[in-house]
Scaffold this active site. Structure first.
Site, mmCIF file in Angstrom:
data_model
loop_
_atom_site.group_PDB
_atom_site.id
_atom_site.type_symbol
_atom_site.label_atom_id
_atom_site.label_comp_id
_atom_site.label_asym_id
_atom_site.label_seq_id
_atom_site.Cartn_x
_atom_site.Cartn_y
_atom_site.Cartn_z
ATOM 1 N N THR A 194 138.923 49.316 59.860
ATOM 2 C CA THR A 194 140.116 49.152 60.694
ATOM 3 C C THR A 194 140.243 50.335 61.629
ATOM 4 O OG1 THR A 194 141.371 47.958 59.024
ATOM 5 C CG2 THR A 194 142.661 49.262 60.563
ATOM 6 N N THR A 212 142.868 45.176 63.165
ATOM 7 C CA THR A 212 141.814 44.898 62.188
ATOM 8 C C THR A 212 141.586 43.405 62.008
ATOM 9 O OG1 THR A 212 141.123 45.406 59.912
ATOM 10 C CG2 THR A 212 143.393 44.745 60.200
ATOM 11 N N VAL A 223 147.222 38.813 54.317
ATOM 12 C CA VAL A 223 147.558 39.806 55.335
ATOM 13 C C VAL A 223 147.547 41.169 54.657
ATOM 14 C CG1 VAL A 223 149.404 40.666 56.828
ATOM 15 C CG2 VAL A 223 148.908 38.217 56.750
ATOM 16 N N GLY A 224 146.939 42.124 55.298
ATOM 17 C CA GLY A 224 146.840 43.456 54.712
ATOM 18 C C GLY A 224 147.935 44.385 55.199
ATOM 19 N N ASP A 225 147.665 45.657 55.072
ATOM 20 C CA ASP A 225 148.649 46.678 55.448
ATOM 21 C C ASP A 225 148.732 46.899 56.954
ATOM 22 O OD1 ASP A 225 145.945 47.707 55.234
ATOM 23 O OD2 ASP A 225 146.794 49.667 55.704
ATOM 24 N N THR A 245 143.684 53.293 56.528
ATOM 25 C CA THR A 245 142.545 52.388 56.480
ATOM 26 C C THR A 245 142.102 52.305 55.025
ATOM 27 O OG1 THR A 245 140.317 51.944 57.337
ATOM 28 C CG2 THR A 245 140.911 54.253 57.037
ATOM 29 N N GLY A 246 141.480 51.192 54.687
ATOM 30 C CA GLY A 246 141.068 51.008 53.302
ATOM 31 C C GLY A 246 141.717 49.772 52.715
ATOM 32 N N GLY A 248 144.182 47.441 51.811
ATOM 33 C CA GLY A 248 145.571 47.323 52.241
ATOM 34 C C GLY A 248 146.552 47.142 51.109
HETATM 35 N N1 ASP Z 1 143.415 48.070 55.714
HETATM 36 C C1 ASP Z 1 142.690 46.873 56.066
HETATM 37 C C2 ASP Z 1 143.179 45.728 55.257
HETATM 38 O O1 ASP Z 1 143.459 45.892 54.093
HETATM 39 C C3 ASP Z 1 141.254 46.985 55.846
HETATM 40 C C4 ASP Z 1 140.604 48.066 56.618
HETATM 41 O O2 ASP Z 1 141.051 49.200 56.637
HETATM 42 O O3 ASP Z 1 139.629 47.723 57.254
HETATM 43 O O4 ASP Z 1 143.242 44.641 55.784
#
Ligand code: ASP
Length: 338
Positions: A194, A212, A223-225, A245-246, A248
């Site tokens: 992301t 992202t 849906v993520g963070d 990032t990471g 979510g």
């Molecule tokens: N944070 C993003 C998600 O969970 C993933 C990412 O950092 O690529 O959707």
């Protein structure tokens, strides 16, 4: 009871009237004037921008180009995010992003400025630049977040074309993945890139963005963070901004970016705040197999980044003074617990 309900309905109607709910939203919407939030004027030439991962280098370049063309911190964010969204080779943002387990590329993005205005879109398909859609939600609607078909409808109303996002490369990767369909909500370096961006312009205005395609092979509808204000991104014009990032789910459970900014409000440096927000995750869930990285930019121009595990890096661009060239540097974030 009846009068309470009547009062509520009256209030709701008044609020709906203020927001224009019930009317179709085609017109530009004007924010009510804001008071009490004044950007601090920093020295001329002190603009700074930082963005996650290797692609942050190009994003920051695009951001400074936007600044040099007369843009604001918000323009820096949008320009940087759009550049990365356009890269069809990137497997984690915009076109070319890895799809969900059913083969759909669904995008999440948000943007926020120094005044606390925010816009977000989630679970969007066939839109090339969700960051610009999010900015439109922020600037031209009374809302903060639009999802799915409604967000896509708004994109079309704005004249954004239908853009298929699944590239051949991503489709092949998905087909290979389907041979085992082994979804593990484990984030590794290949599928959590992301882009989170934070910028401060020469007037001391802060802004941030996050965009992202989310975790690869997620459930359809996940849906993520990244589009969640306070989780994937938070900006307070008087304090600083943070992005994540990471995985979510771990960020959302700890409202990570808001936490980073609040820690800075209490006096932590950008670096200390990222470190502490990572500890919050480490203390609250098993983290052997999950990665989260935070990136923060303080109002003082200081940048910090910290992750659970090694491997998270970010790009930092800062002018060395008025008229001087921009210094660009890619930094490996610190990582781990106490
Ligand atoms: N944070 C993003 C998600 O969970 C993933 C990412 O950092 O690529 O959707």
């Amino acid at each position: 009871m009846a009068s309470t309900r009547r009062t509520f309905l009256t209030q709701a109607a008044a609020i709906a009237g203020t927001l224009g709910i019930g009317a179709r939203w085609n017109q530009a919407w004007t924010h009510p004037p804001r008071v009490g939030i004044n950007p601090v004027v920093v020295e001329e030439g002190q603009a700074v921008m930082t963005s996650t991962w290797n692609h942050g280098m190009l994003a920051n370049d695009a951001g400074f180009q936007a600044l040099d063309a007369g843009g604001s911190a918000l323009d820096m964010i949008e320009a940087g995010a759009r550049l990365v969204e356009s890269d069809a080779e990137g497997l984690s943002v915009g076109i070319g992003g890895l799809p969900d387990r059913d083969g759909n590329v669904t995008l999440d993005a948000c943007i926020m400025d120094h005044r606390g205005d925010a816009g977000s879109v989630c679970f969007v398909q066939d839109v090339a630049h969700p960051i610009s859609l999010a900015r439109n939600v922020m600037e031209n609607t009374p809302h903060v977040m639009l999802a799915g078909a409604g967000a896509e409808q708004y994109a079309r109303e704005l004249g954004m074309p239908v853009t298929p996002l699944l590239t051949e490369q991503a489709q092949l990767a998905w087909e290979r993945w389907k041979e085992t369909s082994n979804y593990q909500p484990i984030i590794n370096i290949e599928n959590h890139d992301t882009i989170g961006l934070l910028a401060m312009d020469d007037q001391g205005r802060l802004a941030g963005g996050c965009t992202t395609s989310g975790v690869a092979y997620k459930m359809h509808g996940r849906v993520g963070d990244s589009p969640i204000i306070g989780a994937g991104l938070y900006v307070d014009g008087d304090i600083g901004g943070a992005t994540a990032t990471g995985l979510g789910e771990a960020v959302m459970r700890t409202v990570g970016s808001f936490l980073v900014v609040e820690l800075m409000r209490q006096g932590a440096s950008a670096q200390e705040a990222c470190f502490e927000a990572v500890q919050r995750i480490i203390r609250s869930m098993p983290t052997e197999d999950l990665q989260v990285g935070y990136l923060a930019l303080g109002k003082d121009g200081q940048i910090g980044g910290h992750a659970i595990h090694s491997g998270f890096n970010y790009a930092q661009h800062q002018r060395s003074g008025t008229g001087a060239p921009i210094e660009s540097v890619l930094i490996d974030a610190s990582y781990g617990g106490r």
